[in-house]
Design a protein around this motif. Structure first.
Motif, PDB file in Angstrom:
ATOM      1  N   LEU A  52     -24.046 -85.114-127.222  1.00 54.27           N
ATOM      2  CA  LEU A  52     -24.031 -83.743-126.125  1.00 54.27           C
ATOM      3  C   LEU A  52     -22.967 -84.455-125.123  1.00 54.27           C
ATOM      4  CD1 LEU A  52     -25.842 -81.250-126.331  1.00 54.27           C
ATOM      5  CD2 LEU A  52     -27.580 -82.901-125.158  1.00 54.27           C
ATOM      6  N   VAL A  53     -23.643 -85.840-124.583  1.00 52.81           N
ATOM      7  CA  VAL A  53     -22.938 -85.859-123.307  1.00 52.81           C
ATOM      8  C   VAL A  53     -21.509 -86.169-123.621  1.00 52.81           C
ATOM      9  CG1 VAL A  53     -22.655 -88.206-121.733  1.00 52.81           C
ATOM     10  CG2 VAL A  53     -24.946 -87.796-122.815  1.00 52.81           C
ATOM     11  N   LEU A  54     -20.840 -86.043-124.640  1.00 52.48           N
ATOM     12  CA  LEU A  54     -19.408 -86.463-124.377  1.00 52.48           C
ATOM     13  C   LEU A  54     -18.700 -84.929-124.775  1.00 52.48           C
ATOM     14  CD1 LEU A  54     -18.337 -88.607-127.872  1.00 52.48           C
ATOM     15  CD2 LEU A  54     -17.676 -89.008-124.971  1.00 52.48           C
ATOM     16  N   THR A  55     -19.431 -84.290-125.213  1.00 52.03           N
ATOM     17  CA  THR A  55     -19.419 -82.760-125.220  1.00 52.03           C
ATOM     18  C   THR A  55     -19.059 -81.869-123.726  1.00 52.03           C
ATOM     19  OG1 THR A  55     -20.075 -82.866-127.096  1.00 52.03           O
ATOM     20  CG2 THR A  55     -19.017 -80.531-125.945  1.00 52.03           C
ATOM     21  N   ALA A  56     -20.303 -82.083-122.821  1.00 46.72           N
ATOM     22  CA  ALA A  56     -19.919 -82.566-121.774  1.00 46.72           C
ATOM     23  C   ALA A  56     -19.238 -83.026-120.834  1.00 46.72           C
ATOM     24  CB  ALA A  56     -22.165 -82.510-121.075  1.00 46.72           C
ATOM     25  N   LEU A  57     -19.330 -83.927-121.061  1.00 46.05           N
ATOM     26  CA  LEU A  57     -18.071 -84.438-120.245  1.00 46.05           C
ATOM     27  C   LEU A  57     -16.807 -84.223-120.669  1.00 46.05           C
ATOM     28  CD1 LEU A  57     -18.859 -88.340-120.251  1.00 46.05           C
ATOM     29  CD2 LEU A  57     -18.404 -87.135-118.177  1.00 46.05           C
ATOM     30  N   GLY A  58     -16.557 -83.934-121.863  1.00 48.53           N
ATOM     31  CA  GLY A  58     -15.196 -83.184-121.984  1.00 48.53           C
ATOM     32  C   GLY A  58     -14.298 -82.138-121.903  1.00 48.53           C
ATOM     33  N   THR A  59     -15.973 -81.289-121.187  1.00 47.05           N
ATOM     34  CA  THR A  59     -15.835 -79.585-121.046  1.00 47.05           C
ATOM     35  C   THR A  59     -15.780 -79.547-119.322  1.00 47.05           C
ATOM     36  OG1 THR A  59     -17.165 -79.167-122.668  1.00 47.05           O
ATOM     37  CG2 THR A  59     -16.525 -77.260-120.953  1.00 47.05           C
TER      38      THR A  59
ATOM     39  N   TYR B  40     -10.869 -79.409-124.309  1.00 46.70           N
ATOM     40  CA  TYR B  40     -10.145 -78.043-124.842  1.00 46.70           C
ATOM     41  C   TYR B  40     -10.578 -76.639-124.432  1.00 46.70           C
ATOM     42  CZ  TYR B  40      -7.159 -74.971-127.729  1.00 46.70           C
ATOM     43  OH  TYR B  40      -6.454 -73.885-128.822  1.00 46.70           O
ATOM     44  N   VAL B  41     -11.680 -76.176-124.906  1.00 44.15           N
ATOM     45  CA  VAL B  41     -12.463 -75.501-123.824  1.00 44.15           C
ATOM     46  C   VAL B  41     -12.469 -75.316-122.528  1.00 44.15           C
ATOM     47  CG1 VAL B  41     -14.666 -74.618-123.952  1.00 44.15           C
ATOM     48  CG2 VAL B  41     -13.552 -75.014-126.044  1.00 44.15           C
ATOM     49  N   GLY B  42     -13.015 -77.083-122.107  1.00 44.80           N
ATOM     50  CA  GLY B  42     -12.456 -76.468-120.139  1.00 44.80           C
ATOM     51  C   GLY B  42     -11.192 -76.073-120.219  1.00 44.80           C
TER      52      GLY B  42
ATOM     53  N   ASN C  59     -19.473 -77.621-132.144  1.00 41.77           N
ATOM     54  CA  ASN C  59     -19.343 -78.146-130.601  1.00 41.77           C
ATOM     55  C   ASN C  59     -18.129 -77.114-129.833  1.00 41.77           C
ATOM     56  OD1 ASN C  59     -16.880 -80.509-129.783  1.00 41.77           O
ATOM     57  ND2 ASN C  59     -19.502 -81.125-130.067  1.00 41.77           N
ATOM     58  N   LEU C  60     -17.727 -76.083-130.603  1.00 44.39           N
ATOM     59  CA  LEU C  60     -16.918 -75.623-129.526  1.00 44.39           C
ATOM     60  C   LEU C  60     -18.123 -74.474-129.373  1.00 44.39           C
ATOM     61  CD1 LEU C  60     -14.188 -74.593-132.385  1.00 44.39           C
ATOM     62  CD2 LEU C  60     -13.707 -75.782-130.041  1.00 44.39           C
ATOM     63  N   THR C  61     -19.020 -73.750-129.835  1.00 44.70           N
ATOM     64  CA  THR C  61     -19.788 -73.121-129.209  1.00 44.70           C
ATOM     65  C   THR C  61     -20.832 -74.117-127.776  1.00 44.70           C
ATOM     66  OG1 THR C  61     -20.210 -72.569-131.736  1.00 44.70           O
ATOM     67  CG2 THR C  61     -22.384 -71.559-129.876  1.00 44.70           C
ATOM     68  N   LEU C  62     -21.044 -75.448-127.870  1.00 46.46           N
ATOM     69  CA  LEU C  62     -21.963 -76.059-127.391  1.00 46.46           C
ATOM     70  C   LEU C  62     -21.043 -76.464-125.910  1.00 46.46           C
ATOM     71  CD1 LEU C  62     -24.212 -77.086-127.035  1.00 46.46           C
ATOM     72  CD2 LEU C  62     -23.134 -79.731-127.603  1.00 46.46           C
ATOM     73  N   ALA C  63     -19.354 -76.451-125.822  1.00 44.17           N
ATOM     74  CA  ALA C  63     -18.979 -76.522-125.044  1.00 44.17           C
ATOM     75  C   ALA C  63     -18.588 -75.050-123.920  1.00 44.17           C
ATOM     76  CB  ALA C  63     -16.976 -77.179-125.799  1.00 44.17           C
ATOM     77  N   ASN C  64     -18.393 -74.083-125.067  1.00 45.14           N
ATOM     78  CA  ASN C  64     -18.319 -73.071-124.263  1.00 45.14           C
ATOM     79  C   ASN C  64     -20.324 -72.603-123.178  1.00 45.14           C
ATOM     80  OD1 ASN C  64     -16.175 -70.801-124.915  1.00 45.14           O
ATOM     81  ND2 ASN C  64     -16.478 -71.483-126.638  1.00 45.14           N
ATOM     82  N   LEU C  65     -20.898 -73.208-123.584  1.00 46.41           N
ATOM     83  CA  LEU C  65     -22.071 -73.803-123.142  1.00 46.41           C
ATOM     84  C   LEU C  65     -22.125 -74.079-121.814  1.00 46.41           C
ATOM     85  CD1 LEU C  65     -24.812 -73.038-125.542  1.00 46.41           C
ATOM     86  CD2 LEU C  65     -23.701 -71.066-124.743  1.00 46.41           C
TER      87      LEU C  65
ATOM     88  N   GLY D 113       0.047 -79.380-113.555  1.00 43.05           N
ATOM     89  CA  GLY D 113       1.328 -80.513-113.796  1.00 43.05           C
ATOM     90  C   GLY D 113       0.619 -81.028-114.380  1.00 43.05           C
ATOM     91  N   LEU D 114      -0.815 -81.198-114.659  1.00 40.14           N
ATOM     92  CA  LEU D 114      -1.717 -81.534-116.046  1.00 40.14           C
ATOM     93  C   LEU D 114      -1.983 -80.750-116.742  1.00 40.14           C
ATOM     94  CD1 LEU D 114      -4.536 -84.140-114.132  1.00 40.14           C
ATOM     95  CD2 LEU D 114      -2.721 -84.431-115.735  1.00 40.14           C
ATOM     96  N   SER D 115      -1.888 -80.860-118.110  1.00 35.83           N
ATOM     97  CA  SER D 115      -1.776 -79.694-119.394  1.00 35.83           C
ATOM     98  C   SER D 115      -2.933 -80.287-120.256  1.00 35.83           C
ATOM     99  CB  SER D 115      -0.794 -78.931-119.932  1.00 35.83           C
ATOM    100  OG  SER D 115       0.215 -80.424-120.816  1.00 35.83           O
ATOM    101  N   VAL D 116      -3.709 -78.821-120.795  1.00 33.72           N
ATOM    102  CA  VAL D 116      -4.562 -79.680-122.190  1.00 33.72           C
ATOM    103  C   VAL D 116      -3.441 -80.627-122.826  1.00 33.72           C
ATOM    104  CG1 VAL D 116      -6.207 -79.299-123.128  1.00 33.72           C
ATOM    105  CG2 VAL D 116      -5.296 -77.724-121.330  1.00 33.72           C
ATOM    106  N   THR D 117      -2.871 -80.354-122.872  1.00 28.05           N
ATOM    107  CA  THR D 117      -1.639 -79.964-124.300  1.00 28.05           C
ATOM    108  C   THR D 117      -1.449 -82.609-124.262  1.00 28.05           C
ATOM    109  OG1 THR D 117      -0.951 -78.270-123.972  1.00 28.05           O
ATOM    110  CG2 THR D 117       0.097 -79.721-126.033  1.00 28.05           C
ATOM    111  N   MET D 118      -1.209 -82.199-122.958  1.00 29.91           N
ATOM    112  CA  MET D 118      -0.648 -83.731-122.298  1.00 29.91           C
ATOM    113  C   MET D 118      -1.900 -84.530-122.790  1.00 29.91           C
ATOM    114  SD  MET D 118      -0.162 -84.296-118.204  1.00 29.91           S
ATOM    115  CE  MET D 118       1.727 -83.757-118.233  1.00 29.91           C
TER     116      MET D 118
END
Lengths: 158, 504
Positions: free
Chosen positions: B18-25, B66-68, B359-365, B36-41
């Motif tokens: 949960l924390v990792l998804t939140a941090l990632g988003t 990715y979602v964020g 996980n993608l659903t959670l990231a969207n929330l 200059g910073l891209s998601v791909t990068m």
């Protein structure tokens, strides 16, 4: 995205260079196993290099067909392709790569960061040094301590 | 079903995930927003550090970023008129005029809510469509996979660059890079020149970091001195009336985004532009003209680019063909963790599929929460001087490249690919087809040889199989049509058909 109507400086030379590289790649791909069979390891490399040669020819044809506004001088071409700032930055990049085996990753990164930030930001030595110290510490904490990445050590400064 | 629900909820109930998804988003929003910073990068650098982690933890972080990241580009597009990512180019067209009218907060609020709606629709499509597509994909044989690989590379080449020739060149170059090393079937050396370092091949993450990280930093170096104009921020949470009023536009754009995202090779950037165009055509009487702050013009690209995330996962998980550049990298991550994206992924590792959906659903929330908060502090971070950012990207790229196999040679490869990528970008080439070529090249090679061995090395039989097998026949026709569409004959045909229908 449509191509710009005008030719970019050096575009024809670049297209020619790409074609040269493609031909060389084809010759090298042929060298893997030649035409000795249909399932040998060289078939796909030859096909890929073949696609590069054909598309390289089309790119060159397109570059030759596009109008050139005025013949760009060598200086203009260089300014488009390698502006002074970029040259300095790439030089620093090469020096950075070369310095890692000797200095080790963190000291080499520190020197690279300090010189490039100082060069690009123009806020003075103190600012550049401060930001560098902060960044190197951050990289060490995040990557060495948190992610546990073994960073390259140097021979001069292990 | 209950089992699937359990897998779906894994990251919802495990505190660390949960924390990792939140941090990632949260991190993704900033990564996407900083020009200059891209998601791909970010994702390519991140994978090189997380490959030692447990697969769920790595995927939780990556899905969040990715979602964020896809959403984050919108904030700088609205506030600074600088799209933080290519998928936010269309957002700036109406988002920035809205901000200049003093409606920056409202624009951010609306774009956040619509991004979340779009994102959830994309994930729903993934959950519903992937199992069905997987069932069909189980009938695919090696010939079909070879065709899919070629189509994937060429689609990116056609849609993302200046010309088809440049796309094809970049794709073929990538395939060649992917061939470096010992042939996995015969252990024959390919492009190794007697070097031990080259015998193991060039890891695609090294190529990714070089082409997306270092090359982008070099290209952006020209903009090092540019400063942004900041806009005032008003109320952020959008009015319910507005959400209801524009929901139709958002839903329509989400549909477009999911479809475009699901096509191999097309991602959020094309989805956003197409949805913007569709909104402009379908909105008969906008409150404000498009280009001057029409809310429809803000909502459509934002809903579409986030919907494309779920869409892009469909071909990646069911066929093993990435939907866009980020999923190309995520495929790399799955391979590193010993998983094989493709039709068998769903039947062999259903827990992983449903975990990703959950996980993608959670990231969207989380996106909804982070999107509607912290806007003021955000502008300060986004304005981080590029003079600091670019050297840091280079250092991070170097650590990332090294960390994959603890091999210092990979740092040189990364820097070399960076310079090559810079030159190619300067002359209108896209680097995404190269990366797709590096990833799909070995797959095309292996499947071609399997198919040829199946045809007993008889070229006639091999070619005949393309016509006699229905799936191969359909895929071959798609490939031929794609190639024909790039020729003058196609344009001639379209003009003729246009005239015929005009006169008829």
């Amino acid at each position: 995205m449509k191509p710009p109507s005008d030719l970019r400086p050096g575009e024809r030379v670049f297209a020619l260079a790409l074609l040269g590289v493609s031909l060389l790649a084809f010759q090298q791909a042929y060298g893997i196993s030649g035409f000795s069979g249909l399932t040998t390891g060289g078939v796909i490399p030859m096909l890929a290099a073949g696609v590069m040669v054909v598309s390289g020819l089309v790119i060159l044809r397109d570059a030759l067909a596009r109008p050139r506004p005025a013949r760009p001088s060598l200086r203009e071409t260089l300014r488009f392709l390698v502006p002074p700032q970029l040259v300095l930055f790439v030089a620093l990049l090469v020096a950075y790569g070369a310095a890692i085996p000797g200095l080790g990753f963190l000291p080499a990164s520190g020197v690279f960061l300090f010189l490039s930030i100082w060069m690009l930001w123009r806020r003075g030595v103190l600012w550049a040094a401060g930001i560098t110290a902060l960044s190197v510490t951050g990289v060490y904490v995040v990557f060495r301590l948190v992610f546990q990445v073994v960073l390259p050590s140097g021979t001069v400064w292990p | 079903m209950i089992e699937a629900l359990g897998f779906f909820a894994t990251s919802w109930i495990d505190p660390s995930l949960l924390v990792l998804t939140a941090l990632g988003t949260l991190a993704g929003i900033y990564v996407g927003a900083i020009p200059g910073l891209s998601v791909t990068m970010a994702v390519s650098i991140l994978i090189s550090f997380t490959f030692k982690w447990e697969v769920n933890a790595a995927l939780a972080l990556i899905a969040g970023v990715y979602v964020g990241g896809v959403y984050g580009g919108a904030r700088s597009a609205i506030l600074l008129n600088i799209p933080g990512a290519p998928s936010a180019i269309a957002t700036a067209l109406d988002g920035y005029p809205l901000a200049r009218k003093g409606l920056a907060g409202e624009a951010i609020g609306l774009s956040t809510v619509m991004s979340v709606i779009g994102g959830l629709i994309g994930v729903l499509a993934l959950a519903l469509a992937a199992p069905a597509i997987s069932d069909i994909a189980l009938q695919f044989n090696s010939r079909d996979y070879m065709l899919l690989g070629i189509i994937g590379i060429l689609l990116v080449g056609t849609l993302s660059g200046e010309s088809f020739a440049k796309g094809a060149f970049a794709g073929a170059l990538g395939v060649l890079v992917g061939m470096v090393g010992l042939d996995p079937m015969t252990a024959e050396a390919r492009f190794t020149y007697g070097s031990i370092d080259l015998m193991g091949g060039i890891p695609y993450i090294v190529a990714m970091i070089g082409f997306f990280g270092v090359a982008e930093a070099l290209v952006q170096l020209e903009n090092v001195g540019k400063t942004a104009v900041r806009q005032a921020i008003s109320r952020i949470v959008p009015a319910w009336r507005d959400v209801r009023r524009y929901l139709r536009v958002g839903l329509r754009a989400s549909g477009i985004g999911t479809l475009i995202g699901a096509l191999p090779g097309t991602g959020g950037d094309i989805a956003a532009l197409l949805a913007y165009d569709d909104a402009r055509r379908s909105t008969k009487h906008p409150e404000t003209p498009f280009g001057q702050g029409a809310k429809e013009g803000l909502i459509a690209p934002e809903a579409a680019n986030n919907a494309a995330v779920g869409g892009a996962f469909i071909p990646m998980l069911t066929l093993g063909i990435p939907g866009d550049a980020v999923t190309a990298i995520i495929i790399g991550a799955l391979f590193i963790h010993g998983l094989k994206p493709g039709p068998l992924l769903l039947s062999e590792t259903p827990h992983l599929f449903w975990f990703m959906v959950g996980n993608l659903t959670l990231a969207n929330l989380f996106l909804l929460v982070f999107g509607l908060t912290g806007v003021r502090i955000f502008t300060r971070i986004v304005e981080c001087p590029r003079a600091i950012l670019f050297p840091l990207i280079v250092v991070l790229s170097a650590v990332g490249a090294y960390a994959i196999q603890n091999n210092p040679v990979h740092i040189y490869w990364t820097l070399g690919f960076g310079v090559l990528g810079y030159l190619l970008k300067k002359y209108g080439f896209q680097v995404a087809p190269i990366i797709l070529g590096v990833i799909l090249g070995p797959m095309i090679d292996a499947n071609y040889r399997r198919a040829m061995i199946g045809a007993r090395e008889d070229l006639g039989q091999f070619l005949l199989d393309f016509v006699t097998h229905p799936i191969s026949c359909i895929l071959s026709l798609a490939l031929i049509l794609m190639l024909l569409a790039q020729t003058p004959a196609w344009r001639w045909l379209r003009v003729r058909l246009g005239r015929a229908s005009g006169s008829g």
